[in-house]
Design an enzyme around this catalytic site. Structure first.
Site, short mmCIF file in Angstrom:
data_model
loop_
_atom_site.label_atom_id
_atom_site.label_comp_id
_atom_site.label_asym_id
_atom_site.label_seq_id
_atom_site.Cartn_x
_atom_site.Cartn_y
_atom_site.Cartn_z
N ASP A 350 0.86 -1.17 0.00
CA ASP A 350 0.00 0.00 0.00
C ASP A 350 0.90 1.23 0.00
OD1 ASP A 350 -2.41 1.62 0.44
OD2 ASP A 350 -1.57 1.93 2.43
N ASP A 557 -1.68 -1.27 6.48
CA ASP A 557 -1.82 -0.84 7.86
C ASP A 557 -2.71 -1.77 8.68
OD1 ASP A 557 -4.36 -0.30 7.02
OD2 ASP A 557 -4.23 1.87 7.22
N ASP A 561 -6.52 -1.78 4.64
CA ASP A 561 -6.06 -2.73 3.64
C ASP A 561 -6.38 -4.17 4.02
OD1 ASP A 561 -4.75 -0.71 2.00
OD2 ASP A 561 -3.35 -0.55 3.66
#
Length: 670
Positions: A350, A557, A561
């Site tokens: 991410d 995190d 996600d």
């Protein structure tokens, strides 16, 4: 919390774990060795006679006590494991009058078993030591008076006093005082972290998850020279340290693919060994060989074929690796994610908060022709002080550094009457003039002079380089444009390079930002592929696409996600110490918000995989050599010596993972 709980022991479920159990088993094995050697010496010197048999029988008793207990427990549960095979061999040796051979079998087996238990206990104690980090009592303010109470009696909202150079007793936030905390036991950070009080105690207590990392503290961390008042936000049983210890212990129950293979192998192999023994006895009867000789050889084969080293090969390595990871600030939830992570070659990241800092920064202030940068920044700063938008907060935070020695707040111009134009910009009044700050599209929609061509071109260039741009207009003059960006973490590029050195060949960044913004960050940190403009469900699709080609880890995190992480081969959460959700959802959790933990766990998991493979080949190789050797006449004594020696080698090899180096941590300490 039961820190002595040991699920899934390698040789029989009744193994006496815990320090006292290990010591008792070792003492029993040493007694067996002593009486056996005494009988052997008497026999070799010709002074034995009737006295040697009681000594060998005593060796049977001391050497077979714990083995018999474990065998009975496993047989009651319908399983036949290594202990059972050893007892059959020892009983068979006694039945044909080979008391000395049976005694050496049980003596060496019990001694090897005890040393193995001691070594494995060392790995377990490295994990259990985490649970001893938190103090058992705390100084808590009761009616403005410090009172020492057990940590179990602390409640959310209590204020505890943390004196200099003592451990923090509970998770919470700093209400007053400043200092530096050694958080290495929880997050793996090698240097102390500065802490300061929260601005609003009531708001912090209402939403502890929103407290900045610079004010958040964890139970078990070590305070520096400053005194702190800490407000408790979690009960003792729910604090981060307790969760980590509990999850690391539970990790032992989560078997890896290799462990599942060896378990299935043993279920077939052990009955196969018994069948082989029956065949050998039958062949001896058909060939007319004396029964004693046939039976002795069959018992030697039984010893040689027992897969002790195979049974312990994977659990020992997994336990050592999980313990080492926990000491390094990484929570690995069992052997399955450990092995899978050690094999993968693709990682999806991410962007926001993982490869970047997760907050925009003011990176450029481009003044228009004839305008000084000081006027541009002061005007923007005066207006944006009135806004709570993240981009405005970035200007307020970073503009003073670009201004240099800024004047006192009272000397700065004050804006009034802020009005937001949703999705486009803001307007306010400053010294009687109207100020507009916003996007190029917003500027073009305003009445009055157009954006100067040079300023328009510079704004376009900044946007193409991944910046979010804000044009500043005061009255009828355009003062310039501001460029903001969620900057890459300072260590992101180095981390990516280290991962390549460890064998990760494909790295992909997934982002909800505009493709141009994502491309800029991807180039800066060294990504192979960049996917921008993704919604959460699009990230799930991208991870599924990557996983269809090969094993893939997703780094995020652990909250936003979570769906993408769940769809990956291994989900990895960063900054999990401050997030209960991240701790629960991730397969691997980096306890600190530090990307540098990723190369550490990548290298450790790869080393663990190599050691597991080494142990498997060694244990299977020993069986492959010993079985033919015993069929050809090798006795029980030499067979059990090689057999137990290989088991100890496997355990010692696995324990090397406890000393796996953290290169960056060593550098930081130097």
């Amino acid at each position: 919390m039961n820190t002595n709980r040991t699920p899934n022991p390698p040789r029989g479920d009744g193994h006496a774990h815990g320090f006292l159990g290990e010591r008792a088993e070792l003492v029993s094995a040493l007694l067996a060795l002593t009486v056996y050697l005494t009988g052997l010496i008497l026999e070799l010197t010709g002074n034995g006679g009737p006295a040697t048999l009681p000594l060998f029988v005593a060796a049977y008793v001391f050497g077979g006590f714990f083995t018999l207990r474990e065998a009975l427990l496993t047989v009651r549960r319908g399983r036949f494991q290594v202990d059972f095979l050893m007892l059959i061999a020892a009983a068979g040796a006694a039945a044909i009058g080979k008391w000395e051979e049976g005694a050496v079998l049980l003596v060496l087996f019990s001694l090897g078993h005890a040393l193995e238990g001691y070594a494995m206990g060392r790995a377990r104690r490295s994990i259990e030591a985490l649970g001893e980090l938190a103090p058992r009592s705390a100084l808590v303010l009761r009616a403005a008076t410090p009172v020492e109470v057990p940590v179990e009696e602390l409640v959310v909202g209590d204020t505890v006093l943390v004196r200099p150079h003592t451990r923090v007793p509970a998770d919470g936030f700093v209400a007053s005082g400043t200092g530096s905390l050694d958080q290495s036991a929880i997050t793996g950070e090698s240097i102390p972290v500065d802490k300061q009080p929260v601005a609003d105690r009531a708001a912090a207590l209402a939403d502890p998850a929103a407290v900045d990392a610079g004010s958040r503290v964890f139970a078990g961390t070590v305070n520096g020279a400053g005194a702190l008042d800490v407000v408790v936000t979690r009960l003792a049983r729910d604090n981060t340290l307790a969760r980590v210890v509990r999850m690391v212990q539970e990790a032992e129950e989560r078997t890896s693919p290799t462990q599942r293979f060896t378990d299935r192998f043993q279920k077939v192999f052990v009955p196969g060994v018994l069948a082989l023994v029956a065949v050998l006895l039958g062949i001896g009867a058909l060939t007319g060989e004396p029964f004693a000789d046939t039976f002795y050889r069959a018992m030697a084969v039984l010893v040689a074929a027992s897969p002790c080293a195979l049974a312990i090969a994977t659990p020992a390595a997994v336990l050592s690796a999980v313990g080492r990871a926990a000491r390094g600030g990484v929570l690995v939830k069992g052997g399955a994610p450990l092995e899978e992570f050690g094999r993968l070659r693709t990682i999806a990241f991410d962007k926001t908060g993982t490869l970047t800092e997760g907050r925009p920064r003011l990176t450029e202030a481009e003044a228009a022709d004839g305008v000084g940068p000081q006027e541009l920044l002061r005007t923007a700063l005066a207006v944006q002080r009135l806004s709570d938008h993240p981009l405005a907060q970035a200007v307020v935070r970073d503009a003073p550094a670009l201004l240099g020695a800024a004047p006192a707040r009272s000397a700065e111009p004050a804006a009034v009457n802020l009005r937001a134009v949703i999705g486009r910009g803001v307007t306010a009044e400053l010294d009687g003039e109207e100020v507009h700050i916003g996007s190029l599209a917003y500027a073009d929609s305003l009445a009055g002079p157009p954006v100067p061509a040079a300023l328009r071109e510079r704004t376009r260039q900044l946007a193409e380089s991944g910046r979010t741009t804000m044009l500043v207009r005061r009255g009828e003059r355009y003062l310039g444009t501001l460029g903001l960006m969620d900057a890459p973490r300072p260590d992101a590029a180095d981390t990516v390079a280290e991962l390549r050195g460890l064998g990760v060949t494909r790295m992909v960044m997934l982002s909800g930002d505009d493709q141009r913004v994502a491309d800029e960050v991807g180039r800066a940190v060294g990504m192979d592929e960049v996917r921008g403009g993704l919604m959460p469900q699009d990230k799930v699709t991208e991870v599924a696409r990557l996983r269809a080609a090969e094993r893939t880890a997703m780094i995020g995190d652990g909250v936003n996600d979570a769906p993408a992480m769940a769809g990956a081969t291994v989900g990895v959460a960063m900054g999990a110490a401050g997030s209960a959700v991240a701790l629960e959802t991730a397969d691997i959790a980096l306890m600190s918000d530090d990307l540098r933990r990723l190369p550490f766990i990548t290298g450790l998991s790869r080393r663990a995989g190599r050691i597991i493979r080494q142990n498997l080949w060694l244990s299977l190789g020993i069986v492959a050599v010993l079985v033919p050797a015993t069929v050809m006449g090798m006795g029980i004594g030499p067979a059990v010596l090689v057999h137990e020696g290989s088991t100890l080698i496997v355990v010692a090899n696995a324990l090397r993972l406890l000393r796996y180096p953290d290169v960056r941590e060593a550098r930081a300490r130097r």
